[in-house]
Structure formats: structure tokens, C-alpha cells
Design a protein around this motif. Structure first.
Motif, PDB file in Angstrom:
ATOM      1  N   ALA A 120       0.814  -1.180   0.000  1.00  0.00           N
ATOM      2  CA  ALA A 120       0.000   0.000   0.000  1.00  0.00           C
ATOM      3  C   ALA A 120       0.851   1.234   0.000  1.00  0.00           C
ATOM      4  O   ALA A 120       2.022   1.173   0.268  1.00  0.00           O
ATOM      5  CB  ALA A 120      -0.884  -0.001   1.238  1.00  0.00           C
ATOM      6  N   CYS A 165       0.675   5.813   0.612  1.00  0.00           N
ATOM      7  CA  CYS A 165      -0.097   6.937   1.099  1.00  0.00           C
ATOM      8  C   CYS A 165       0.686   8.210   0.927  1.00  0.00           C
ATOM      9  O   CYS A 165       1.803   8.298   1.395  1.00  0.00           O
ATOM     10  CB  CYS A 165      -0.434   6.705   2.568  1.00  0.00           C
ATOM     11  SG  CYS A 165      -0.874   8.189   3.411  1.00  0.00           S
ATOM     12  N   PHE A 203       2.397   4.589   2.520  1.00  0.00           N
ATOM     13  CA  PHE A 203       1.180   3.948   3.003  1.00  0.00           C
ATOM     14  C   PHE A 203       1.188   3.851   4.535  1.00  0.00           C
ATOM     15  O   PHE A 203       0.187   4.110   5.202  1.00  0.00           O
ATOM     16  CB  PHE A 203       1.033   2.557   2.406  1.00  0.00           C
ATOM     17  CG  PHE A 203      -0.049   1.743   3.056  1.00  0.00           C
ATOM     18  CD1 PHE A 203      -1.375   2.034   2.834  1.00  0.00           C
ATOM     19  CD2 PHE A 203       0.267   0.693   3.898  1.00  0.00           C
ATOM     20  CE1 PHE A 203      -2.378   1.296   3.450  1.00  0.00           C
ATOM     21  CE2 PHE A 203      -0.727  -0.047   4.516  1.00  0.00           C
ATOM     22  CZ  PHE A 203      -2.055   0.256   4.286  1.00  0.00           C
ATOM     23  N   CYS A 208      -7.056   5.309   3.061  1.00  0.00           N
ATOM     24  CA  CYS A 208      -5.779   5.122   2.368  1.00  0.00           C
ATOM     25  C   CYS A 208      -5.921   4.270   1.111  1.00  0.00           C
ATOM     26  O   CYS A 208      -4.923   3.743   0.591  1.00  0.00           O
ATOM     27  CB  CYS A 208      -4.759   4.490   3.315  1.00  0.00           C
ATOM     28  SG  CYS A 208      -4.359   5.506   4.747  1.00  0.00           S
ATOM     29  N   GLU A 244      -3.826   5.396  -1.890  1.00  0.00           N
ATOM     30  CA  GLU A 244      -2.418   5.102  -1.699  1.00  0.00           C
ATOM     31  C   GLU A 244      -2.135   3.609  -1.855  1.00  0.00           C
ATOM     32  O   GLU A 244      -1.085   3.217  -2.368  1.00  0.00           O
ATOM     33  CB  GLU A 244      -1.990   5.595  -0.317  1.00  0.00           C
ATOM     34  CG  GLU A 244      -2.039   7.112  -0.139  1.00  0.00           C
ATOM     35  CD  GLU A 244      -3.450   7.654   0.051  1.00  0.00           C
ATOM     36  OE1 GLU A 244      -3.648   8.864  -0.120  1.00  0.00           O
ATOM     37  OE2 GLU A 244      -4.361   6.868   0.369  1.00  0.00           O
ATOM     38  N   LEU A 245      -3.080   2.813  -1.408  1.00  0.00           N
ATOM     39  CA  LEU A 245      -2.960   1.369  -1.594  1.00  0.00           C
ATOM     40  C   LEU A 245      -2.865   1.020  -3.074  1.00  0.00           C
ATOM     41  O   LEU A 245      -1.983   0.288  -3.516  1.00  0.00           O
ATOM     42  CB  LEU A 245      -4.168   0.668  -0.976  1.00  0.00           C
ATOM     43  CG  LEU A 245      -4.330  -0.829  -1.263  1.00  0.00           C
ATOM     44  CD1 LEU A 245      -3.184  -1.605  -0.677  1.00  0.00           C
ATOM     45  CD2 LEU A 245      -5.645  -1.326  -0.706  1.00  0.00           C
TER      46      LEU A 245
END
Length: 218
Positions: A26, A28, A83, A131, A134-135
Motif C-alpha cells: 500500500a 499513502c 502507506f 488510504c 495510496e494502496l
């Protein structure tokens, strides 16, 4: 391969896609707030997105040394770091673990956090999927994997889970050149209790059967 097996595998893939966990990775985004983008704040034990080395054997961000990131994976690693920042600052998990130097999340630690009462709902993408963007960004940076090796690893793991008491744990299957993880025979309505002591004991015993980055896939 039976039609039932293929159907179940496709159902599992659909269920996994609904909650983006297949990449086990992920990302972020963070900023200093000057540009109007959200600021995730400083994370002391997660390094900035640079290629400076870290001390061998120590967690990221714990000082200089000779252990550098694996070649060709720095962008993936940086995405994982971002992330983690998101999950800690906005996702509701201040104790979310650092990524491994390989760039993959440490799913042993992630699953341990998610197993605590009331903490599983947002463990994959943060509270209310904050998130998620971002993942998905990090998923696009995950290094290409040898699908045959991934299949063989997950097959060995599935057999180990059954040998250790989780008799209904299913095998992975290959579909269109890609591996679809095994696990619960009915992912849309799970029949395996992944929080039970017996399941956790089997997972711990079989953890070494999975290649790095596959430990959150089945």
C-alpha cells in the motif's frame, strides 16, 4: 481442474478484489501542507523517500549504515513507506508496522494488529478506506512476480495448513497464467475462523512456506 474449483477460485478472486489486499502492499501520499495536499505528519521510524542506506538488521529509519534497499525495488518500498504514514496518521493504526526492506508489508505483524478486538475493519486500507488511493498506487509499483513459483509456494502452504488441522483450507489455482490464492472454500461467506487458536497455530506453523509478499494472500 473441476468447474466447481474454477468457480470457487473466481469467487475468491472477486472477494479479494472487493477489498484490495492481493498486492499486500500500500501507499499513502504526504506533504508539508504547503501545496494544499494532505499532511500525514512526520513518522520518526519510517525513512523519507530516498535511497540513503540504513543499518543492517535494524528497522528503517534507525540510523545510517551499510544495508541499502534491494536493487530495483526502491519505488515500491517508498510507496509502502507512504502507506504506513497514511495508516498511522489517518487510517487509525498508529502502531502499523514498517514495511520490510523488500518493499512488502510485514503481514505477520499486520494480522496480529488486525486480530485485536475492534481493529480488523480498517486494517487493509484504513478507517473508511481513507488510504485506498495510496494502496492502489503502491499496487502498481509491486515488482512482477513469477506466477508459477507463487503457485507452488501457496500450494505447499495450503497442504501445510491442512496437515496442521485446517482441513477445509483449499489449494490455489492457476487461471489465465495468474495464480488465484487458496484458503476459505467460500470467501463470500467464510467458513474458516481465522481468529481461532487452532487456525492461528496452523498459520504460524506454515508461515515459512510462503514466499515474501505472499503471506497476506491466503
Amino acid at each position: 481442474m473441476s468447474l466447481h474449483t474454477i468457480s470457487t477460485a473466481r469467487l475468491r478472486l472477486a472477494a479479494l478484489a472487493a477489498v484490495p489486499v492481493l498486492a499486500l502492499s500500500a501507499a499513502c501520499g504526504g506533504s508539508d501542507g504547503a501545496t494544499g495536499t494532505r499532511d500525514h505528519g512526520g513518522i520518526a521510524d519510517v525513512p523519507a523517500a530516498t535511497d540513503r542506506p540504513t543499518t543492517a538488521g535494524s528497522p528503517p529509519g534507525k540510523g545510517g549504515g551499510t544495508h541499502t534497499r534491494p536493487a530495483g525495488k526502491s519505488a515500491f518500498y517508498d510507496a509502502q513507506v507512504e502507506f504506513v504514514r497514511c495508516m498511522r496518521a489517518e487510517g487509525g493504526y498508529k502502531d502499523y508496522p514498517d514495511p520490510k526492506l523488500s518493499g512488502y508489508l510485514d503481514w505477520t505483524k499486520v494480522n496480529e494488529i488486525g486480530s485485536r478486538p475492534g481493529r480488523n475493519a480498517g486494517i487493509k486500507a484504513g478507517k473508511d478506506n481513507v488510504c485506498l488511493d495510496e494502496l492502489q498506487a503502491a499496487m502498481t509499483l509491486e515488482p512482477r512476480r513469477d506466477q508459477q513459483k507463487a503457485y507452488e509456494s501457496m500450494l505447499t502452504h495450503a497442504q501445510c495448513m491442512r496437515d496442521n488441522g485446517v482441513s477445509r483450507f483449499t489449494n490455489p489455482v492457476m487461471s489465465g497464467g495468474n495464480v488465484i490464492p487458496g484458503g476459505d472454500p467460500n470467501p463470500a461467506s467464510p467458513v474458516l475462523d481465522s481468529g481461532s487458536p487452532a487456525y492461528k497455530k496452523a498459520r504460524q506453523a506454515c508461515a515459512s512456506k510462503l514466499l515474501d509478499g505472499l503471506d497476506g494472500m491466503q
